[in-house]
Design a protein around this motif. Structure first.
Motif, PDB file in Angstrom:
ATOM      1  N   ALA A 196       0.835  -1.203   0.000  1.00  0.00           N
ATOM      2  CA  ALA A 196       0.000   0.000   0.000  1.00  0.00           C
ATOM      3  C   ALA A 196       0.872   1.256   0.000  1.00  0.00           C
ATOM      4  O   ALA A 196       0.574   2.227  -0.711  1.00  0.00           O
ATOM      5  N   PHE A 197       1.957   1.254   0.765  1.00  0.00           N
ATOM      6  CA  PHE A 197       2.865   2.398   0.812  1.00  0.00           C
ATOM      7  C   PHE A 197       3.408   2.682  -0.581  1.00  0.00           C
ATOM      8  O   PHE A 197       3.417   3.822  -1.052  1.00  0.00           O
ATOM      9  N   ASP A 254      12.732   7.525  -5.393  1.00  0.00           N
ATOM     10  CA  ASP A 254      11.415   6.923  -5.161  1.00  0.00           C
ATOM     11  C   ASP A 254      11.551   5.414  -5.032  1.00  0.00           C
ATOM     12  O   ASP A 254      10.991   4.806  -4.115  1.00  0.00           O
ATOM     13  N   GLN A 255      12.292   4.821  -5.970  1.00  0.00           N
ATOM     14  CA  GLN A 255      12.455   3.365  -5.979  1.00  0.00           C
ATOM     15  C   GLN A 255      13.073   2.888  -4.658  1.00  0.00           C
ATOM     16  O   GLN A 255      12.604   1.920  -4.064  1.00  0.00           O
ATOM     17  N   VAL A 256      14.094   3.597  -4.210  1.00  0.00           N
ATOM     18  CA  VAL A 256      14.785   3.202  -2.981  1.00  0.00           C
ATOM     19  C   VAL A 256      13.827   3.243  -1.787  1.00  0.00           C
ATOM     20  O   VAL A 256      13.674   2.265  -1.060  1.00  0.00           O
ATOM     21  N   SER A 257      13.163   4.370  -1.593  1.00  0.00           N
ATOM     22  CA  SER A 257      12.316   4.513  -0.406  1.00  0.00           C
ATOM     23  C   SER A 257      11.044   3.680  -0.482  1.00  0.00           C
ATOM     24  O   SER A 257      10.589   3.144   0.528  1.00  0.00           O
ATOM     25  N   LEU A 258      10.458   3.542  -1.669  1.00  0.00           N
ATOM     26  CA  LEU A 258       9.204   2.792  -1.781  1.00  0.00           C
ATOM     27  C   LEU A 258       9.408   1.286  -1.787  1.00  0.00           C
ATOM     28  O   LEU A 258       8.547   0.540  -1.316  1.00  0.00           O
ATOM     29  N   ASN A 259      10.533   0.834  -2.294  1.00  0.00           N
ATOM     30  CA  ASN A 259      10.810  -0.603  -2.303  1.00  0.00           C
ATOM     31  C   ASN A 259      11.444  -1.100  -1.008  1.00  0.00           C
ATOM     32  O   ASN A 259      11.415  -2.284  -0.722  1.00  0.00           O
ATOM     33  N   HIS A 260      12.043  -0.184  -0.256  1.00  0.00           N
ATOM     34  CA  HIS A 260      12.747  -0.580   0.973  1.00  0.00           C
ATOM     35  C   HIS A 260      12.420   0.379   2.124  1.00  0.00           C
ATOM     36  O   HIS A 260      13.328   0.985   2.707  1.00  0.00           O
TER      37      HIS A 260
END
Length: 159
Positions: free
Chosen positions: A17-18, A36-42
């Motif tokens: 959901a995040f 975005d990829q870094v924070s949303l995937n991890h």
């Protein structure tokens, strides 16, 4: 909207959901960037393990909004309000304001004196919300995001 939204701390069950709630608005207006990829995937490693916090807004137990408080190394600031996303089907119902106020209170409880955020002027409802929450525009900060054309701060000592 039946039921009242409630805010809960992030847990692994809300990982998708995040990511989804943020990808919805980012891809609608912009493109996904490396940060975005870094924070949303991890989110655990990038946000939580570094002293940050993520709030999840639930409506009838369904995640409809998210917002992060990221520990920052920007001089003069303690945290960044980031990755706020509200489901298109529940926008305009006060969920962003609820999340924003919750994140500000969380920052205060963590001893923060000043927090900042980055956004884009095309996101008029978001900018309006940030102003209502007490943020003011600042200039001069550098951003890792191409899409960032406005930065704002909130001095919690004045709250």
């Amino acid at each position: 909207m039946s039921g009242l939204p409630k805010i809960v701390p992030f847990s692994e069950v809300y990982s998708s959901a995040f990511k989804t709630l943020n990808e919805e608005w980012i891809t609608k207006y912009f493109k996904m960037e490396e940060m975005d990829q870094v924070s949303l995937n991890h989110p655990k490693e990038y946000i939580l393990d570094k002293g940050g916090y993520i709030a999840v807004a639930l409506l009838n137990e369904e995640p409809v909004g998210v917002c992060a408080l990221i520990k920052t190394t920007y001089e003069g600031f303690d945290y960044e309000l980031a990755k706020m996303g509200v489901s298109p089907k529940t926008q305009g119902k006060g969920i962003g304001k609820l999340l924003g106020n919750h994140i500000i209170e969380k920052a205060k409880s963590l001893g923060a004196k000043r927090i900042f955020l980055e956004s884009n002027r095309v996101l008029k409802p978001a900018i309006s919300l940030y102003l209502k929450l007490g943020f003011t525009e600042i200039v001069g900060a550098t951003s890792p995001y191409e899409r960032s054309d406005i930065q704002m701060e909130l001095n919690l000592k004045n709250q």
